[in-house]
Design an enzyme around this catalytic site. Structure first.
Site, PDB file in Angstrom:
ATOM      1  N   LYS A  69      23.993 -21.920-114.920  1.00  0.00           N
ATOM      2  CA  LYS A  69      24.745 -20.921-114.167  1.00  0.00           C
ATOM      3  C   LYS A  69      25.346 -21.616-112.955  1.00  0.00           C
ATOM      4  O   LYS A  69      24.630 -22.002-112.024  1.00  0.00           O
ATOM      5  CB  LYS A  69      23.841 -19.781-113.731  1.00  0.00           C
ATOM      6  CG  LYS A  69      24.539 -18.723-112.890  1.00  0.00           C
ATOM      7  CD  LYS A  69      25.620 -17.992-113.678  1.00  0.00           C
ATOM      8  CE  LYS A  69      25.036 -16.960-114.610  1.00  0.00           C
ATOM      9  NZ  LYS A  69      26.088 -16.207-115.340  1.00  0.00           N
ATOM     10  N   HIS A  94      25.962 -13.058-124.951  1.00  0.00           N
ATOM     11  CA  HIS A  94      25.738 -13.049-123.518  1.00  0.00           C
ATOM     12  C   HIS A  94      24.367 -12.446-123.221  1.00  0.00           C
ATOM     13  O   HIS A  94      23.822 -11.674-124.006  1.00  0.00           O
ATOM     14  CB  HIS A  94      26.853 -12.218-122.875  1.00  0.00           C
ATOM     15  CG  HIS A  94      26.550 -11.681-121.515  1.00  0.00           C
ATOM     16  ND1 HIS A  94      26.052 -10.403-121.315  1.00  0.00           N
ATOM     17  CD2 HIS A  94      26.700 -12.214-120.292  1.00  0.00           C
ATOM     18  CE1 HIS A  94      25.913 -10.190-120.017  1.00  0.00           C
ATOM     19  NE2 HIS A  94      26.304 -11.268-119.376  1.00  0.00           N
TER      20      HIS A  94
END
Length: 428
Positions: free
Chosen positions: A199, A326
């Site tokens: 991330k 996701h």
């Protein structure tokens, strides 16, 4: 038989319960800010006249809870196999509802998305009931499993050692390349992950490039991906793509919007993936026409459930797009649902995302969904193959009542260390 009635089928819905819960969440950093100390989820239980209850998991913020509860009265009498009827009833109950999403990280809010997310929550519970009524697994009801286990990717985060003002958590800090490599090593050794996702969008791109390069050095055979959640301009995205060409399996949402993504895609060979600029079927034509993305990261929670997600897979196959899943903060019910869906989706070209290793609390009895060798074996049926832990549900509901958090907010916690923080993007 032509002319058959719903009464000849069944079971039928007699009511539903929506229980909001709060689960401890580490201070995971992202482009908007930082996770709150608690993440909100909702456990949906749909009850039938056959005494069978199906379960599902949804977001747990106030707007989501309001929509779920608006729908419940209109579900009475619904045949659990009538998924089209579910969609009609949800659409009617939410006519004119205010558009909202639980997080801006999954795209622009719309009424269509609000309806789709609400359908998804109840649809999962109905499929769970269908499975329990027939003795079949959800994946079998979706067409059959094409794989016995589903691969997942380790999800790496920059993070503080603990929330501001709180104690250090069990995961520790990861604020530089060495910290990210150590985190990855722990996740690989513990869960056997065979691909890694970082991330990004947190620190200057040079720092995050260094982290990816350190991961490549430590894990030369692991596919790598990075997701800055649209926190880079087009020029920055292109600069990063040039530096990481040949290193990344894909680059996820480097910049904002279909137009921005198309500008980047036209000038790099790295495939671009998204869960931000293509989040409804209405987004697909423009994305395809502009060649903005090569991979769509589906999510049954906001695409409209299992069947809509299979429709999306067919669309991706038609246009030669890759497909994966996701993840947002989720618990075992959602992980089970994702696993059944992925197992029944022939087109699954990349390992799916999951936040599961970061969650230390759950609402299901342990043992049914476990990550081993980087995969989750499809739970044995019937239905989702997981059992709700009523004691844990009650405890986490009490935690919800005490914590006072009612919707996700990554900006306010960040202001504890950066008072002027806005979370505005792009920042780099």
């Amino acid at each position: 038989m032509i002319g058959s009635t719903a009464a000849e089928h069944g079971p039928h819905v007699v009511g539903a319960t929506v229980t909001p819960i709060a689960v401890a969440d580490p201070p995971l950093l992202n482009s908007v800010g930082v996770h709150q100390p608690y993440a909100l989820r909702a456990v949906v239980q749909v009850h039938t006249d056959a005494g069978i209850t199906g379960i599902a998991e949804a977001y747990g913020d106030d707007p989501t809870l309001d929509r779920l509860r608006r729908v419940i009265p209109g579900l009475t009498g619904l045949d659990v196999f009538d998924i089209h009827g579910l969609t009609r009833r949800v659409s009617a109950a939410l006519a004119g509802v205010e558009a909202d999403t639980p997080t801006e990280l999954i795209g622009v809010a719309s009424v269509a998305k609000a309806v789709a997310a609400t359908v998804a929550a109840f649809e999962v519970a109905l499929f769970d009931i269908q499975g329990k009524a027939t003795g079949l697994r959800v994946c079998d009801l979706l067409g059959g499993a094409v794989r016995p286990a589903v691969p997942f990717s380790a999800y790496l985060f920059y993070k503080w050692a603990g929330h501001p003002g709180g104690d250090a958590d069990q995961f520790g800090a990861a604020l530089d390349p060495a910290g990210i490599v150590a985190q990855a090593r722990h996740l690989v050794e513990t869960y056997g992950f065979r691909s890694l996702k970082l991330k990004g969008g947190v620190f200057p791109p040079d720092d995050e490039i260094a982290a990816i390069e350190a991961l490549r050095a430590e894990f030369p055979e692991h596919p790598l991906r990075i997701d800055p959640n649209a926190n880079w301009t087009v020029p920055t995205s292109l600069a990063v793509a040039e530096r990481l060409d040949g290193v990344l399996e894909y680059l996820e949402d480097p910049t904002e919007g279909i137009a921005g993504m198309a500008s980047v895609a036209a000038q790099t060979t790295i495939p671009l993936a998204t869960n931000m600029c293509v989040t409804t079927f209405a987004d697909v034509p423009r994305a395809v026409a502009t060649d903005a993305v090569r991979i769509i990261l589906s999510d049954h929670h906001f695409w409209g459930g299992f069947r809509a997600s299979l429709d999306l897979a067919a669309v991706c196959e038609t246009f030669g797009l890759g497909l994966s899943m996701h993840s947002n903060t989720h618990l075992g019910i959602s992980l089970a649902a994702m696993t059944h869906l992925a197992a029944a989706t022939p087109l699954l070209t990349y390992a799916c995302d999951t936040h599961s290793p970061w969650q230390v609390e759950d609402v299901i009895e342990p043992g049914s969904v476990v990550i081993r060798a980087g995969e989750v074996t499809v739970p044995e049926g019937p239905g989702l193959g997981v059992t709700l832990d009523e004691d844990a549900l009650g405890r986490l509901h009490e935690q919800y009542l005490r914590c006072g958090i009612r919707r996700r907010d990554d900006v306010t916690p960040m202001r504890a260390v950066a008072p002027d923080w806005t979370g505005a993007r792009p920042r780099f």
